[in-house]
Every structure is written in structure tokens, then in C-alpha cells.
Design a protein around this motif. Structure first.
Motif, PDB file in Angstrom:
ATOM      1  N   GLY A  37       0.799  -1.272   0.081  1.00  0.00           N
ATOM      2  CA  GLY A  37       0.019  -0.026   0.099  1.00  0.00           C
ATOM      3  C   GLY A  37       0.790   1.268  -0.041  1.00  0.00           C
ATOM      4  O   GLY A  37       0.139   2.310   0.132  1.00  0.00           O
ATOM      5  N   ASP A  38       2.103   1.143  -0.396  1.00  0.00           N
ATOM      6  CA  ASP A  38       2.965   2.472  -0.348  1.00  0.00           C
ATOM      7  C   ASP A  38       2.813   3.308  -1.567  1.00  0.00           C
ATOM      8  O   ASP A  38       1.858   2.931  -2.436  1.00  0.00           O
ATOM      9  CB  ASP A  38       4.570   1.895  -0.277  1.00  0.00           C
ATOM     10  N   ARG A  39       3.206   4.535  -1.411  1.00  0.00           N
ATOM     11  CA  ARG A  39       3.069   5.497  -2.457  1.00  0.00           C
ATOM     12  C   ARG A  39       4.005   5.449  -3.573  1.00  0.00           C
ATOM     13  O   ARG A  39       5.052   5.640  -3.444  1.00  0.00           O
ATOM     14  CB  ARG A  39       3.021   6.685  -1.539  1.00  0.00           C
ATOM     15  N   PRO A  40       3.319   5.583  -4.842  1.00  0.00           N
ATOM     16  CA  PRO A  40       4.428   5.394  -5.880  1.00  0.00           C
ATOM     17  C   PRO A  40       4.948   6.770  -6.087  1.00  0.00           C
ATOM     18  O   PRO A  40       6.113   6.790  -6.519  1.00  0.00           O
ATOM     19  CB  PRO A  40       3.263   5.342  -7.098  1.00  0.00           C
ATOM     20  N   MET A  41       4.320   7.874  -5.750  1.00  0.00           N
ATOM     21  CA  MET A  41       4.697   9.362  -5.833  1.00  0.00           C
ATOM     22  C   MET A  41       5.934   9.543  -4.858  1.00  0.00           C
ATOM     23  O   MET A  41       6.868  10.322  -5.198  1.00  0.00           O
ATOM     24  CB  MET A  41       3.737  10.343  -5.430  1.00  0.00           C
ATOM     25  N   ALA A  42       6.092   8.737  -3.752  1.00  0.00           N
ATOM     26  CA  ALA A  42       7.205   8.884  -2.982  1.00  0.00           C
ATOM     27  C   ALA A  42       8.481   8.255  -3.441  1.00  0.00           C
ATOM     28  O   ALA A  42       9.439   8.699  -3.382  1.00  0.00           O
ATOM     29  CB  ALA A  42       6.819   8.184  -1.574  1.00  0.00           C
ATOM     30  N   ALA A  43       8.290   7.030  -4.262  1.00  0.00           N
ATOM     31  CA  ALA A  43       9.485   6.547  -4.870  1.00  0.00           C
ATOM     32  C   ALA A  43       9.801   7.503  -6.065  1.00  0.00           C
ATOM     33  O   ALA A  43      10.911   7.489  -6.327  1.00  0.00           O
ATOM     34  CB  ALA A  43       8.827   5.101  -5.601  1.00  0.00           C
ATOM     35  N   LYS A  44       8.894   8.152  -6.856  1.00  0.00           N
ATOM     36  CA  LYS A  44       9.350   9.066  -8.029  1.00  0.00           C
ATOM     37  C   LYS A  44      10.202  10.103  -7.276  1.00  0.00           C
ATOM     38  O   LYS A  44      11.165  10.672  -7.678  1.00  0.00           O
ATOM     39  CB  LYS A  44       8.134   9.485  -8.515  1.00  0.00           C
ATOM     40  N   LYS A  45       9.762  10.738  -6.259  1.00  0.00           N
ATOM     41  CA  LYS A  45      10.377  11.714  -5.583  1.00  0.00           C
ATOM     42  C   LYS A  45      11.984  11.136  -4.980  1.00  0.00           C
ATOM     43  O   LYS A  45      13.121  12.066  -5.144  1.00  0.00           O
ATOM     44  CB  LYS A  45       9.731  12.229  -4.105  1.00  0.00           C
ATOM     45  N   LEU A  46      12.084   9.895  -4.490  1.00  0.00           N
ATOM     46  CA  LEU A  46      13.479   9.676  -4.286  1.00  0.00           C
ATOM     47  C   LEU A  46      14.342   9.272  -5.573  1.00  0.00           C
ATOM     48  O   LEU A  46      15.394   9.965  -5.476  1.00  0.00           O
ATOM     49  CB  LEU A  46      13.238   8.110  -3.681  1.00  0.00           C
ATOM     50  N   LEU A  47      13.670   9.070  -6.607  1.00  0.00           N
ATOM     51  CA  LEU A  47      14.545   8.958  -7.907  1.00  0.00           C
ATOM     52  C   LEU A  47      14.717  10.578  -8.158  1.00  0.00           C
ATOM     53  O   LEU A  47      16.079  10.587  -8.765  1.00  0.00           O
ATOM     54  CB  LEU A  47      13.607   8.380  -8.851  1.00  0.00           C
TER      55      LEU A  47
END
Length: 465
Positions: A37-47
Motif C-alpha cells: 500500500g505504499d505511495r508511488p509518488m514517494a518513490a518518484k520523489k526519491l528517484l
């Protein structure tokens, strides 16, 4: 699309790597997701924030979600994480442009079909890429030495926690942009690129222990960097809302010598310190002197954390345990547990607890009228009164009177579907037959699957292609 064939099949016995090459002195591995249930947008921010990332791992599979995928696949739905299209649509353009490899266990019960979905998404975005799959298969022993025309994925829904070896083999053979797995131990998803890039071998137990420590911390996602940590009652954990809003997913810098630094993006919110690291170190460990993974059994007792800055912590002290090489793997077998029915209703204001208690007694009585004896299968509790307590508060009227906004919840686990359906029906009848002032009724019925666990010798087969 050309027909896919299985290139290689291996049993899960770990064999030494032949002349492993050190491709980098340091590798940077990020966590893009710590649960389904994690957030795809957070992964994009990390990238976006951490340009040096070589890998980003999406750890989206738990035993609960694996059971859900099995149930969906058995009903004709997707055996892989149905959110994979959303994740890949958001991450692929930047990851491919940066040369960051995505590793994910979103393949769940059907990683081969997940691969096809990722290729479909990439095609719609105009992106050319390679997608590899590392997963468990069942092979009938024919004695011919040749590969069968059709291999069975997850026979009967059975899945085994694989280690890092099949992922490393995929990376060596294909150097893919995306690598999809079935059930793999969480830490192994992160350990695999360390082994591949840094030239480690399977008998480098000290290095594997340190690498598994890094993987164990990273797979916790934002819980390592301040998520699920904030509490106003503790001055060391009372993060401001803007600080909590700007959490960074964690990443790690791992050197070929086994030095591990876990980090968050510079200038991001959240918190990364001894407290967050220590809390996640102990998460789901069991015996800290023998944390068992398919690759190595790790002794965490000597681990220490040394903050180097507000965004960087050095992690040292993980060692192989006294018996460091596991001889068995954990296997999960789906079992039908019955049918679950449930209902909820809210009450507020004067004597709301008494009204909720009356509603509970009504539903139980109606169930007994329809199916005598089944009400014993129903558990009841009141959210806002006793739902978080180990035992009911009973008839403590002072607590009852202090509650002004509560919600009755009733759960039943039954052998027959009709009993679960009856609970949902009777609960809905509270609208016109129950106490005054109830509202917001929700009900549901579902087949309940649980995963039986057993230890097996390291003989299941893994395939990569």
C-alpha cells in the motif's frame, strides 16, 4: 510479442559464483516501497532527489497480499500486484533515463504475466527496455535432462521464500531495466544487487551479513526515516506536520568491503537516527542472534548505529551466526479457512454504548433464529471503547459514559458461506429494527485464505528468463 521461453532452471542450493566481477566499488540502492500500500509518488520523489541510485526496490508483497493474489488468480483475476501498471507508468521514464534498475516482488503468484504487463506499459510510453523474471517453478522429474514444454508456476498456490541467487543470475545474464520476482525474502531483494555489483560470493558470509542488515533496514521503507514514528507525547518523536509530510524513502550506500550507510535525501523531512534504525532493526527479527534468511543466518546482537549527519547513519556489527548457512527454506501453502462475514455501525451521543450493546445482542439473536449455534463464531467489539484492549472492559459504566462516539464491529468466521452472508444481512437489518441513532453501516463477506508455513529442504526450483 515473441513467445517467451525459460532459459535456465536451478534448484535452490546456493553454488559458488565462478570468478565474480567487481563492477563497482560502491552501489547505491533505494527502497521505493516498503509494502503493497505504499505511495508511488514517494518513490518518484526519491528517484528525482537521489540521482546516484543504481537500483530501486519495490517491496510490495506480504503473506497477506500473497494470499489475496492467490485468491484473485483462483477466481480468474490477476496473480500479480494489480497496481504494477500505475507504479511502472510513473517510474519507468525516469528510471530508464537514469539507468536505475527496478527490482520488485510485485510478480507475486504470476510474475510472468506481470512481465507482460510491464512491457505493455513501456510500449504505451514509447520506452524500449528489457524485463527479466526470477521465480519459483515446479518441475516434474522426467529423467530426460531436457526442459519440459510447460513449467508450473506456484503449483497449488504453494510458494517458497527464495534468496538472492536467482536475482543475481538474472542480473548477470540480462542486465535488465526491470526485474520481477515471485516470493523472495525481503532482505534478499536488496542483497542481490550488492552481490552482483560488488563481486561478493556466497561464502563471503561477513559481507552477506552486513548486506542483509542493509536490506532488512531498507525494506521497512519510510518507517526507517520517520514514518510511523511521530508521537506528540515524546519530544524526540514529535515531528511537525510539514516535516512528516516531506518524508524521504531510505536508500543505502554499500561498499565492496561491506561498509553500510543508510540515508535519506538531503534536505528532506522526517528523521533518520539511532532510534529509527534501532526500532526497525528489531522488526520481525525473532531471535536477534539468528535472523534467518535464505542466504545467510545473521547475528544482529553486535549491531551499532553511528549518525554521521542528519541524513546519514553508519551501520556496523552484523555478523554471520554460529550456524550461518540455512539448510531449509520457508514454504507457504494456501489453505481454505472458511468464510468471513462482518458488519459495522456507528452510534453517538447519550448512552451510545448501551445502544451498541443492544445492537450486538439483536444480531446474535437473529443469527441464532436462522442458524442455531453459529453466533458462537462471532466476535464483537466496540471501536472507541474496547477494540484496542486485550480483554473487554465489561460493565465498567464510567468508561461507557465517557464514550460519545463509537462504532460496533462484529466479525464471524464460518465454515459455510451462507452463515457469513446471514451475518451481513442481519447486520443491515439494524437500520429499521435496531436501536435509535445508528448509521454508516458497512458489511462484507469473503473467502478466508491463510498461509500454512512449513520448512523444506533447499530443493525447490527457480527459473529466470
Amino acid at each position: 510479442m515473441e513467445k517467451q521461453t525459460y532459459e535456465e532452471i536451478h534448484d535452490c542450493l546456493i553454488k559458488p559464483r565462478i570468478n565474480p566481477q567487481r563492477r563497482k566499488d560502491k552501489v547505491y540502492i533505494g527502497c521505493g516501497a516498503g509494502f503493497g500500500g505504499d505511495r508511488p509518488m514517494a518513490a518518484k520523489k526519491l528517484l528525482n532527489r537521489v540521482k546516484e541510485l543504481n537500483y530501486i526496490v519495490l517491496e510490495c508483497l506480504a503473506e497477506r497480499t500473497l494470499a489475496e493474489r492467490y485468491q484473485a488468480m483462483a477466481s480468474g483475476g490477476d496473480g500479480y500486484d494489480s497496481n504494477i501498471s500505475e507504479w511502472m507508468s510513473l517510474l519507468l521514464p525516469l528510471a530508464v533515463d537514469r539507468g536505475t534498475c527496478i527490482i520488485t516482488n510485485m510478480g507475486a503468484m504470476d510474475p510472468v504475466s506481470a512481465r507482460e504487463k510491464v512491457l505493455e506499459v513501456a510500449s504505451s510510453l514509447g520506452i524500449r527496455l528489457s524485463v527479466a523474471v526470477a521465480h519459483e517453478v515446479f518441475v516434474n522429474e522426467s529423467g530426460s535432462g531436457s526442459l519440459p514444454e510447460k513449467l508450473v508456476n506456484m503449483e497449488g498456490g504453494v510458494s517458497t521464500y527464495l534468496g538472492a541467487a536467482p536475482i543475481v543470475a538474472c542480473l548477470e545474464r540480462y542486465e535488465p531495466n526491470v526485474l520481477i520476482t515471485s516470493r523472495v525474502a525481503d532482505a534478499a531483494l536488496f542483497l542481490a544487487p550488492m552481490v552482483y555489483e560488488l563481486g561478493w560470493n556466497w561464502d563471503d558470509l561477513e559481507l552477506l551479513a552486513q548486506g542483509s542488515l542493509a536490506g532488512h533496514l531498507l525494506e521497512c521503507g519510510c518507517q526507517l526515516t520517520g514514518g510511523y514514528f511521530m508521537h506528540p507525547a515524546d519530544k524526540n518523536r514529535n515531528l511537525s506536520f510539514p516535516n512528516l509530510l516531506d518524508l524521504s524513502l531510505p536508500y543505502a550506500e554499500i561498499s565492496s568491503s561491506g561498509e553500510i550507510c543508510v540515508m535519506k535525501a538531503e534536505g528532506s523531512g522526517g528523521i533518520l537516527n539511532f532510534g529509527t534504525c534501532a526500532e526497525q532493526l528489531l522488526y520481525e527479527v525473532g531471535d536477534p542472534s539468528a535472523y534467518i534468511t535464505p542466504d545467510v543466518v545473521v547475528d544482529f546482537r553486535g549491531v551499532t548505529f553511528q549518525p554521521l549527519s542528519r541524513s546519514k547513519v553508519l551501520c556496523i556489527g552484523a555478523k554471520p551466526s554460529a550456524h550461518p548457512v540455512p539448510d531449509k527454506l520457508l514454504q507457504l501453502i494456501p489453505k481454505h479457512r472458511g468464510w468471513k462475514g462482518w458488519g459495522e455501525i456507528s452510534y453517538g451521543g447519550y448512552e451510545c454504548v448501551k445502544r451498541a450493546k443492544a445492537a450486538e445482542l439483536l444480531v446474535r439473536s437473529w443469527m441464532e433464529e436462522a442458524f442455531p449455534g453459529v453466533s458462537s463464531c462471532v466476535l464483537s467489539y466496540i471501536i472507541g471503547l474496547d477494540s484496542l484492549k486485550a480483554t473487554s472492559i465489561g460493565n465498567h459504566l464510567s468508561s461507557w459514559r465517557a464514550s460519545e462516539d463509537i462504532r460496533l464491529r462484529m466479525d464471524g468466521l464460518f465454515q459455510e458461506k451462507k452463515h457469513a452472508q446471514q451475518l451481513a444481512k442481519e447486520f443491515t437489518a439494524l437500520y429499521t429494527n435496531g436501536p435509535a441513532g445508528g448509521g454508516g453501516i458497512s458489511t462484507g463477506v469473503k473467502k478466508e485464505i491463510f498461509l500454512e508455513k512449513q520448512l523444506v529442504l533447499s530443493v525447490p526450483s527457480s527459473s529466470f528468463k
